[in-house]
Scaffold this active site. Sequence first.
Site, PDB file in Angstrom:
ATOM      1  N   ARG A   1      -3.534  81.369  91.974  1.00  0.00           N
ATOM      2  CA  ARG A   1      -3.914  80.478  90.884  1.00  0.00           C
ATOM      3  C   ARG A   1      -5.232  80.897  90.237  1.00  0.00           C
ATOM      4  O   ARG A   1      -5.473  80.592  89.063  1.00  0.00           O
ATOM      5  CB  ARG A   1      -4.012  79.036  91.384  1.00  0.00           C
TER       6      ARG A   1
ATOM      7  N   GLU B   1      -5.956  76.837  94.445  1.00  0.00           N
ATOM      8  CA  GLU B   1      -6.629  78.030  93.938  1.00  0.00           C
ATOM      9  C   GLU B   1      -7.263  78.871  95.051  1.00  0.00           C
ATOM     10  O   GLU B   1      -8.427  79.276  94.975  1.00  0.00           O
ATOM     11  CB  GLU B   1      -7.697  77.634  92.910  1.00  0.00           C
TER      12      GLU B   1
ATOM     13  N   ASN C   1      -7.742  81.998  85.554  1.00  0.00           N
ATOM     14  CA  ASN C   1      -9.095  81.972  85.005  1.00  0.00           C
ATOM     15  C   ASN C   1      -9.460  83.263  84.280  1.00  0.00           C
ATOM     16  O   ASN C   1     -10.648  83.555  84.091  1.00  0.00           O
ATOM     17  CB  ASN C   1     -10.108  81.710  86.132  1.00  0.00           C
TER      18      ASN C   1
ATOM     19  N   HIS D   1     -13.826  75.976  73.810  1.00  0.00           N
ATOM     20  CA  HIS D   1     -13.372  76.593  75.061  1.00  0.00           C
ATOM     21  C   HIS D   1     -12.423  77.756  74.802  1.00  0.00           C
ATOM     22  O   HIS D   1     -12.598  78.848  75.367  1.00  0.00           O
ATOM     23  CB  HIS D   1     -12.682  75.543  75.936  1.00  0.00           C
TER      24      HIS D   1
ATOM     25  N   HIS E   1     -12.386  83.375  81.841  1.00  0.00           N
ATOM     26  CA  HIS E   1     -13.125  82.124  81.951  1.00  0.00           C
ATOM     27  C   HIS E   1     -14.551  82.305  82.470  1.00  0.00           C
ATOM     28  O   HIS E   1     -15.437  81.538  82.100  1.00  0.00           O
ATOM     29  CB  HIS E   1     -12.362  81.139  82.838  1.00  0.00           C
TER      30      HIS E   1
ATOM     31  N   HIS F   1     -17.192  80.761  80.247  1.00  0.00           N
ATOM     32  CA  HIS F   1     -18.063  79.649  80.617  1.00  0.00           C
ATOM     33  C   HIS F   1     -19.515  79.962  80.326  1.00  0.00           C
ATOM     34  O   HIS F   1     -20.306  79.069  79.994  1.00  0.00           O
ATOM     35  CB  HIS F   1     -17.868  79.297  82.089  1.00  0.00           C
TER      36      HIS F   1
ATOM     37  N   LYS G   1      -6.132  69.824  88.049  1.00  0.00           N
ATOM     38  CA  LYS G   1      -7.587  70.002  88.059  1.00  0.00           C
ATOM     39  C   LYS G   1      -8.229  68.880  87.243  1.00  0.00           C
ATOM     40  O   LYS G   1      -7.900  68.687  86.078  1.00  0.00           O
ATOM     41  CB  LYS G   1      -7.984  71.350  87.462  1.00  0.00           C
TER      42      LYS G   1
ATOM     43  N   LYS H   1       2.706  78.282  84.388  1.00  0.00           N
ATOM     44  CA  LYS H   1       1.679  77.477  85.059  1.00  0.00           C
ATOM     45  C   LYS H   1       2.276  76.712  86.233  1.00  0.00           C
ATOM     46  O   LYS H   1       1.690  76.666  87.327  1.00  0.00           O
ATOM     47  CB  LYS H   1       1.050  76.499  84.055  1.00  0.00           C
TER      48      LYS H   1
ATOM     49  N   ARG I   1      -9.861  55.126  95.792  1.00  0.00           N
ATOM     50  CA  ARG I   1      -9.382  56.304  96.539  1.00  0.00           C
ATOM     51  C   ARG I   1      -8.101  56.911  95.977  1.00  0.00           C
ATOM     52  O   ARG I   1      -7.387  57.628  96.665  1.00  0.00           O
ATOM     53  CB  ARG I   1      -9.206  55.970  98.029  1.00  0.00           C
TER      54      ARG I   1
ATOM     55  N   GLU J   1      -5.017  80.357  75.534  1.00  0.00           N
ATOM     56  CA  GLU J   1      -4.439  80.113  76.860  1.00  0.00           C
ATOM     57  C   GLU J   1      -2.990  80.592  76.919  1.00  0.00           C
ATOM     58  O   GLU J   1      -2.527  81.076  77.954  1.00  0.00           O
ATOM     59  CB  GLU J   1      -4.537  78.632  77.218  1.00  0.00           C
TER      60      GLU J   1
END
Length: 366
Positions: A241, A237, A245, A264, A248, A252, A143, A227, A121, A185
């Site tokens: 936030r 997000e 992306n 990427h 992205h 993707h 993330k 960031k 956990r 980025e």
Amino acid sequence: MQTPMQCITVGLDERSYPIYIGRDLFAQLSRLLPQLPNQILIVTNQIVAPLYLEQVQQALGDGQLVTHIIGDGEGEKSLHNYQHIMDTLIAHSFNRDCAVIALGGGVVGDLAGFVAATYQRGVDFYQIPTTLLAQVDSSVGGKTAVNHPGGKNLIGAFYQPRAVIIDTDCLATLTDRDYACGLAEVIKYGIIHDAQFFEWLEAHSQDLIQREPQAVAYAVRRSCEIKAEIVAADEREQNQRALLNLGHTFGHAIEASHYDSWHHGEAVAAGTAIAAEFMRQQDELSDQDAERIRRLLQACNLPVVAPSMPLSQWQDYMQRDKKVKAGQLRLVLPTAIGAACLRTVTDWDRVASAISACNSACNEHD
């Protein structure tokens, strides 16, 4: 003259953590991370391990130090490897006081972070990113995820590290292609948040390509500052936030369809060019700003033309994006250099027009 170590704090109340940025930081790990427990698992890959693993092991000293090495590439961020790392932790009787350290790029960080988030956990997690892309983006913000055949990063959790150690000396061993992927980025931060930083990137693009140490140090630091600020304001997000992306959703789709041939950062760069073209067509981004975005990407050896793919395939992949709500596509779109918005787009024909027009226009230029 060597730039002194910088420290940036990601402000999340009791879960706040430092980002250390500098050169020759591996030798200082025991000083920078005095709270490390006796049980430590290092997750790394077959490319990074021969370069840096021994240095990190020596710096961490005594204690139960176990290493799990995965292969290289996006395909390694899988449930299969997730289970194997869990098997390693259990086989060595790691308890809840252990720590997981990610030593590598974004794939290693995402996978190791998801292991740390879910083993018993949640156990302590530390990021030691070795690629530019990981240093300026994926190592900061919490993330974590693994991929599923149905899509990228569909299984994961928000789980913040206890600290991030960014040794910029690692960038010397990157290929030109992998290094350029990180610049995609870096450029993103200027487009969505900081016009002055974008201008600085335009003026220093050749310094960055040549990996001039002071220029690299500033680009990494400023990217991490932006960031950290955005994550502190919107950790999960829900709003601001999502702007991180940019490019992205298109990217993707490129990655999903060209897994073995596009990295990427390259996919994000081409996706950013398409997003800029979309807004230019709507008269919400000036021709000049759209051109500046395209030219800076190209100056940093990044693609601005996406691979050939049927528009129906674009739509299929983009509808799987995590930002889709109630079946409606939501895109991060630049409104000016230094500003962007998250917008629900219901007219697919306009999206398709931007994809087609951007590729056609860029091919004419090139």
